[in-house]
Every structure is written in structure tokens, then in C-alpha cells.
Design a protein around this motif. Sequence first.
Motif, PDB file in Angstrom:
ATOM      1  N   LYS A  54       0.827  -1.208   0.000  1.00 23.59           N
ATOM      2  CA  LYS A  54       0.000   0.000   0.000  1.00 23.59           C
ATOM      3  C   LYS A  54       0.864   1.261   0.000  1.00 23.59           C
ATOM      4  O   LYS A  54       0.586   2.226  -0.719  1.00 23.59           O
ATOM      5  CB  LYS A  54      -0.936  -0.027   1.204  1.00 23.59           C
ATOM      6  N   ALA A  55       1.925   1.247   0.796  1.00 20.35           N
ATOM      7  CA  ALA A  55       2.808   2.411   0.850  1.00 20.35           C
ATOM      8  C   ALA A  55       3.514   2.619  -0.484  1.00 20.35           C
ATOM      9  O   ALA A  55       3.656   3.757  -0.961  1.00 20.35           O
ATOM     10  CB  ALA A  55       3.829   2.238   1.972  1.00 20.35           C
ATOM     11  N   ARG A  77      -8.326   4.996 -10.021  1.00 16.69           N
ATOM     12  CA  ARG A  77      -8.374   6.417  -9.691  1.00 16.69           C
ATOM     13  C   ARG A  77      -8.660   7.169 -10.975  1.00 16.69           C
ATOM     14  O   ARG A  77      -7.813   7.211 -11.875  1.00 16.69           O
ATOM     15  CB  ARG A  77      -7.049   6.867  -9.071  1.00 16.69           C
ATOM     16  N   ARG A 124       1.458   9.232  -6.235  1.00 18.12           N
ATOM     17  CA  ARG A 124       1.825  10.640  -6.049  1.00 18.12           C
ATOM     18  C   ARG A 124       2.811  11.097  -7.125  1.00 18.12           C
ATOM     19  O   ARG A 124       2.680  12.188  -7.687  1.00 18.12           O
ATOM     20  CB  ARG A 124       2.413  10.855  -4.649  1.00 18.12           C
ATOM     21  N   GLY A 160      -5.217   0.121  -4.717  1.00 18.69           N
ATOM     22  CA  GLY A 160      -6.141   1.243  -4.619  1.00 18.69           C
ATOM     23  C   GLY A 160      -7.250   1.248  -5.634  1.00 18.69           C
ATOM     24  O   GLY A 160      -8.100   2.150  -5.623  1.00 18.69           O
ATOM     25  N   GLU A 180       2.430   1.736  -3.456  1.00 21.11           N
ATOM     26  CA  GLU A 180       1.475   2.258  -4.425  1.00 21.11           C
ATOM     27  C   GLU A 180       1.208   3.746  -4.194  1.00 21.11           C
ATOM     28  O   GLU A 180       1.102   4.519  -5.154  1.00 21.11           O
ATOM     29  CB  GLU A 180       0.171   1.474  -4.393  1.00 21.11           C
ATOM     30  N   ASP A 181       1.117   4.151  -2.949  1.00 23.43           N
ATOM     31  CA  ASP A 181       0.903   5.572  -2.657  1.00 23.43           C
ATOM     32  C   ASP A 181       2.053   6.422  -3.208  1.00 23.43           C
ATOM     33  O   ASP A 181       1.830   7.504  -3.766  1.00 23.43           O
ATOM     34  CB  ASP A 181       0.765   5.797  -1.155  1.00 23.43           C
TER      35      ASP A 181
END
Length: 289
Positions: free
Chosen positions: A55-56, A82, A63, A79, A58-59
Motif C-alpha cells: 500500500k505504501a 483512480r 503521487r 487502490g 502504491e501511494d
Amino acid sequence: MMNTTMPSSRTPSELLEAAIAAAHEAAEYLRAIDRSAIGREYKTSSQDIVTIHDKASEDIIVRSLLRAVPEARIVGEEGGERPAGGGAADGPQVTFFVDPIDGTSNFAAGLPLFCISIGVAIGEELVAGVIDAPILGQVFAAADGPATLNGEPILPRSTRPQADALIISGFPGPWILRERRDLAAAAGPRLDLGVSAVRHLGSAALELAYVAAGFADATGLGSINAWDVAAGFHLVRQAGGSLRTWPGAGPADAPEHERPSYVACTGPERIELFDELMEELQAARDAGA
């Protein structure tokens, strides 16, 4: 359905630069982690795990991509989708398909056989991709020119004859075993006995990158998601390889990266047995539809 409300006029090379930069940021994060004791959660089964680092990662990637290409649509493993943001220019929709850690079971166990995979499509056409294996120090990339490994062009290579071929694949795997147990039970031994060797790396993206590079002759799976294969499919084609896909239970005209079954070969020559096994799987799915 592909979102076409936010077009972009960026070139494949520009989009590849954005993907490489995003993958590099995530790779730096993953290299710094102590992988000796990573906690895990289960998504659908013990074969389908996730960690806080998926998850981190992918974040970080999202960004970075949105800083560079704010008009892009992003489809990530963790995620979901988007939708496209602001800053649109003229042209068809750009989509990034993101797998922040492909090979999470390997990653969580401390094995280095995992990677970051980012595929890029303009409209429904794959135009770029990067696969970054942080611990192995391997970055595979391609836009509209030759595929590269750590910046050096990958030279085309022929697929070896079937009896001499090295296959890297987990086919049929647990998903096909659950779906078509009888077919899967026969398919594995047929593939093992029909080629020189079968090895399972535990990362579909890395297996595709290695086929593109000519380290193995073929790879394939019967159940997959777009974020696992979009970058690898493009790498294989740009390196001179060949690809066949099958629609499963989905529409026959779906883009190749949205079709769940595939066999990729390092050259134009095919491993006929592997194609036949996928044809049989598709026929069984059609019969059960």
C-alpha cells in the motif's frame, strides 16, 4: 470501460520517463525496508497476501505519477481505479496500470524475486512499461523503441524448440486448480514433460521481463490482472517476442492486457504445447459459460 474524459497529448517516451521515475521512488523505499520480519494480511486466500508496504509503495507511485501526468487515470492493485484528474491536454486518455509489489509472497519471505510494474496505455493501446526489481538491481523499460535492461538495448532472440525450452511460469496455479481442477491436474505434468524445464518465480511481471530479455523461452498464466502484465506485455513485444491472449469469460474484443490468459514467447516462434493448454482452458470456460 476505458475512461476517455481526460485526454493527454504526451508521447510514449514522456510517459515512460514518468513511470521510471515513479518506480524508482518506490524502489528506494522498498530497498530500505528490513524484510526479515514483514507482517502480512490475506486478501482472498493464503495464496493472495498483502503487506503494509504494498500500500505504501502504491501511494508513492501514484503521487509521483500524478505530479508528472495529472491528467492520467491510474489503475492499481491495492487502490483500484483512480479516475483522471485535472490538467488535461488534447489526445486520448492515458492510463497507468500499477502493481506496487508483484511477488508479494516472495517479498514478505525475504526473497529478492519481486518487482514494481507500471504499464502505460494511451486509449486501449499499450505504449510503455517499466519493471523495476529493486533488490536484483534490474530495470526493464520500453516505450516506442527497443526494450532495455538497465539502459542497454535487449537484442531479439529466437524461441528455442519446445523440447529444449525453459518455461518460467506457475501455470496452472491455485486459481485454475480451483476453477478447473481436472484440467489443471493434467496440464501441469503435460507441460513439465513436454519442455526442457519449468521454473516458477512467483512474479508474473518479472517472468515476462525475463522472457523479454531472453533469459527464458516462454511464460504464461490462465488467470491474471492488467496491473500484473501490462508493462511486461509491452516489453515482450518491443524486444521482438510474441504474445497470445485469451478472453476467459470476458469480451472477445477486450484489450490484450485485460484478457486473463496469455502465453508470451521470447521470439516469434511459439511453444505449441503451451498454446494448446490455454486453448483447452478457454474451451472449458466457454463450455461452462
